[in-house]
Design a protein around this motif. Sequence first.
Motif, PDB file in Angstrom:
ATOM      1  N   VAL A 181       8.890  -8.734   1.863  1.00 36.38           N
ATOM      2  CA  VAL A 181       8.162  -8.216   0.906  1.00 36.38           C
ATOM      3  C   VAL A 181       8.511  -8.609  -0.274  1.00 36.38           C
ATOM      4  N   SER A 182       7.481  -8.767  -1.193  1.00 32.43           N
ATOM      5  CA  SER A 182       7.663  -8.862  -2.766  1.00 32.43           C
ATOM      6  C   SER A 182       7.984  -7.678  -3.292  1.00 32.43           C
ATOM      7  N   TYR A 183       9.461  -7.646  -3.964  1.00 29.86           N
ATOM      8  CA  TYR A 183       9.449  -6.521  -4.709  1.00 29.86           C
ATOM      9  C   TYR A 183       9.139  -6.785  -6.121  1.00 29.86           C
ATOM     10  N   ARG A 184       8.770  -8.257  -6.397  1.00 23.45           N
ATOM     11  CA  ARG A 184       8.318  -8.317  -7.943  1.00 23.45           C
ATOM     12  C   ARG A 184       7.164  -7.724  -7.919  1.00 23.45           C
ATOM     13  N   THR A 185       6.275  -7.489  -6.878  1.00 25.33           N
ATOM     14  CA  THR A 185       5.028  -6.834  -7.084  1.00 25.33           C
ATOM     15  C   THR A 185       4.971  -5.536  -6.748  1.00 25.33           C
ATOM     16  N   ALA A 186       6.125  -4.828  -5.927  1.00 29.07           N
ATOM     17  CA  ALA A 186       6.202  -3.590  -5.857  1.00 29.07           C
ATOM     18  C   ALA A 186       6.764  -3.049  -7.147  1.00 29.07           C
ATOM     19  N   ILE A 187       7.936  -3.531  -7.952  1.00 33.35           N
ATOM     20  CA  ILE A 187       8.535  -3.039  -9.077  1.00 33.35           C
ATOM     21  C   ILE A 187       7.346  -2.992 -10.041  1.00 33.35           C
ATOM     22  N   ARG A 188       6.432  -3.809 -10.128  1.00 30.82           N
ATOM     23  CA  ARG A 188       5.273  -3.907 -11.262  1.00 30.82           C
ATOM     24  C   ARG A 188       4.711  -2.543 -10.809  1.00 30.82           C
ATOM     25  N   THR A 189       4.239  -2.426  -9.653  1.00 27.99           N
ATOM     26  CA  THR A 189       3.594  -1.293  -9.334  1.00 27.99           C
ATOM     27  C   THR A 189       4.072   0.053  -9.633  1.00 27.99           C
ATOM     28  N   ALA A 190       5.635   0.108  -9.341  1.00 29.43           N
ATOM     29  CA  ALA A 190       6.297   1.093  -9.753  1.00 29.43           C
ATOM     30  C   ALA A 190       6.175   1.550 -11.087  1.00 29.43           C
ATOM     31  N   VAL A 191       6.404   0.541 -12.139  1.00 32.12           N
ATOM     32  CA  VAL A 191       6.578   0.592 -13.551  1.00 32.12           C
ATOM     33  C   VAL A 191       4.920   1.297 -14.022  1.00 32.12           C
ATOM     34  N   ASP A 192       3.961   0.664 -13.627  1.00 33.89           N
ATOM     35  CA  ASP A 192       2.657   0.950 -13.682  1.00 33.89           C
ATOM     36  C   ASP A 192       2.271   2.382 -13.268  1.00 33.89           C
ATOM     37  N   ALA A 193       3.108   2.717 -12.275  1.00 31.83           N
ATOM     38  CA  ALA A 193       2.530   4.314 -11.811  1.00 31.83           C
ATOM     39  C   ALA A 193       3.383   5.281 -12.494  1.00 31.83           C
ATOM     40  N   GLY A 194       4.511   4.739 -13.578  1.00 29.05           N
ATOM     41  CA  GLY A 194       5.308   5.725 -14.435  1.00 29.05           C
ATOM     42  C   GLY A 194       6.548   5.818 -14.041  1.00 29.05           C
ATOM     43  N   PHE A 195       7.004   5.146 -12.888  1.00 31.76           N
ATOM     44  CA  PHE A 195       8.386   5.513 -12.197  1.00 31.76           C
ATOM     45  C   PHE A 195       9.536   5.197 -13.299  1.00 31.76           C
ATOM     46  N   THR A 196      10.218   6.067 -13.461  1.00 30.36           N
ATOM     47  CA  THR A 196      11.387   5.930 -14.428  1.00 30.36           C
ATOM     48  C   THR A 196      12.637   6.122 -13.803  1.00 30.36           C
ATOM     49  N   ALA A 202       0.952  -1.247  -0.093  1.00 30.58           N
ATOM     50  CA  ALA A 202       0.152  -0.129   0.094  1.00 30.58           C
ATOM     51  C   ALA A 202       0.663   1.051  -0.150  1.00 30.58           C
ATOM     52  N   ALA A 203       1.831   1.192   0.793  1.00 35.67           N
ATOM     53  CA  ALA A 203       2.980   2.342   0.893  1.00 35.67           C
ATOM     54  C   ALA A 203       3.529   2.383  -0.757  1.00 35.67           C
ATOM     55  N   VAL A 204       3.987   1.446  -0.964  1.00 38.74           N
ATOM     56  CA  VAL A 204       4.463   1.581  -2.646  1.00 38.74           C
ATOM     57  C   VAL A 204       3.564   2.347  -3.637  1.00 38.74           C
ATOM     58  N   ALA A 205       2.271   1.928  -3.357  1.00 41.43           N
ATOM     59  CA  ALA A 205       1.391   2.350  -4.507  1.00 41.43           C
ATOM     60  C   ALA A 205       1.130   3.840  -4.178  1.00 41.43           C
ATOM     61  N   ALA A 206       1.065   4.237  -2.909  1.00 38.86           N
ATOM     62  CA  ALA A 206       0.956   5.754  -2.603  1.00 38.86           C
ATOM     63  C   ALA A 206       2.180   6.373  -2.750  1.00 38.86           C
ATOM     64  N   CYS A 207       3.371   6.045  -2.892  1.00 36.22           N
ATOM     65  CA  CYS A 207       4.570   6.655  -2.986  1.00 36.22           C
ATOM     66  C   CYS A 207       5.185   6.684  -4.246  1.00 36.22           C
ATOM     67  N   LEU A 208       4.862   5.755  -4.998  1.00 37.41           N
ATOM     68  CA  LEU A 208       5.839   5.752  -6.519  1.00 37.41           C
ATOM     69  C   LEU A 208       5.047   6.922  -7.294  1.00 37.41           C
ATOM     70  N   PRO A 209       3.868   7.337  -7.219  1.00 37.92           N
ATOM     71  CA  PRO A 209       3.654   8.112  -8.370  1.00 37.92           C
ATOM     72  C   PRO A 209       4.406   9.542  -8.239  1.00 37.92           C
ATOM     73  N   VAL A 210       4.948   9.845  -7.029  1.00 33.01           N
ATOM     74  CA  VAL A 210       5.675  11.147  -6.559  1.00 33.01           C
ATOM     75  C   VAL A 210       7.009  10.901  -6.463  1.00 33.01           C
ATOM     76  N   SER A 211       7.626   9.747  -6.798  1.00 37.85           N
ATOM     77  CA  SER A 211       9.072   9.204  -6.567  1.00 37.85           C
ATOM     78  C   SER A 211       9.797   9.392  -7.849  1.00 37.85           C
ATOM     79  N   ASN A 212      11.022   9.986  -7.436  1.00 37.54           N
ATOM     80  CA  ASN A 212      11.930  10.118  -8.690  1.00 37.54           C
ATOM     81  C   ASN A 212      13.508   9.267  -8.374  1.00 37.54           C
ATOM     82  N   TYR A 213      13.571   8.697  -7.374  1.00 34.90           N
ATOM     83  CA  TYR A 213      14.806   7.805  -6.920  1.00 34.90           C
ATOM     84  C   TYR A 213      14.243   6.839  -5.973  1.00 34.90           C
ATOM     85  N   TRP A 214      14.949   5.766  -5.772  1.00 37.87           N
ATOM     86  CA  TRP A 214      14.678   4.591  -4.998  1.00 37.87           C
ATOM     87  C   TRP A 214      15.555   3.763  -4.258  1.00 37.87           C
TER      88      TRP A 214
END
Length: 319
Positions: free
Chosen positions: A258-273, A218-230
């Motif tokens: 924690v599953s970074y498999r899920t978290a990284i997919r969430t990040a990419v889907d949110a537009g994280f680059t 849930a934190a990944v989903a909330a944070c990644l849309p405004v993230s520029n580094y990780w």
Amino acid sequence: MSDTRLTSDRWPIAAAMLPFPASQDAPADTWVDHLAQVAYEGFTEVDLTDSWIQPGDLSPARIEELREALATVGLDPIALSAIRRSVIDPETGDENLAYSHRTIDAAAALGTKIVSVGLHRPLLPAQREVLWFWTEEGPADSTDPETWALAVSRLRELGEHAASVGVELSLEMYEDTLLGTAESAVRLVKDIDHPSVGLNPDLGNLIRLHRPIEDFQAAVAACLPVSNYWHVKSYFRDEDRSTGSYVALPAPMEMGMVSYRTAIRTAVDAGFTGPFCVEHYGGDGLSVSARNARYIRRMLAVATGEAREQVLRNVAAAR
């Protein structure tokens, strides 16, 4: 697939310099030795973590030596992380603000793209005396409106400076600071409201705490849309809330709780680059970081659809 698309093999993944000893006054050849070990592990990017060297406190001549050391080993200093230099520290906030400005200028001189800062303060004596510092309580930020306004003002000031020299500012999440929860961190970025300021959702700092923690995905989903580094890392974790027992130990990302498999997919889907930075405490941190970087590239291939495309191509070619 477009040639300009950020693919798993092109995605910047930096090694943190956390595993190396403080080397501010070391000769340039020592810097080359340390950086060559990073390059030997397969990295092409590095985070110049200021526990290793503080570029903001180097003379112009030594900045040039650092540039040459990086070029000698073929590493791109994609990020510079300034840690435990909170600009709202009640005792050293002014000093830390000046240091952060010097760090941004040094980053620009080195060709660094991102400066990561946080609001966490130096470890307390009790934290320095235990095996894992996160098992002891550290300093906590005040949550009063005046402290919040000071954080917004000073971090926006740093963002404006960063933008003026072609650098981005990223804010590292850390427990018991104004960047200590997903809700607070996202709100702070939005209140700063500057295009060069984003979040560094270092949620590994939070999942290791010996207390109840917020839901990681849930934190990944909330944070990644405004993230520029990780900054990324993981931990084994066990808890028994009936007895108040919590245990967390560093772990490779693919093995942690924690599953970074899920978290990284969430990040990419949110537009994280943004770039990743792999960290690990204890043991051979650099080797574990290299393992984590390989894992991230696999998970990026899954998240971008490259893995699926490769499997289908291979099966079609074998028919």
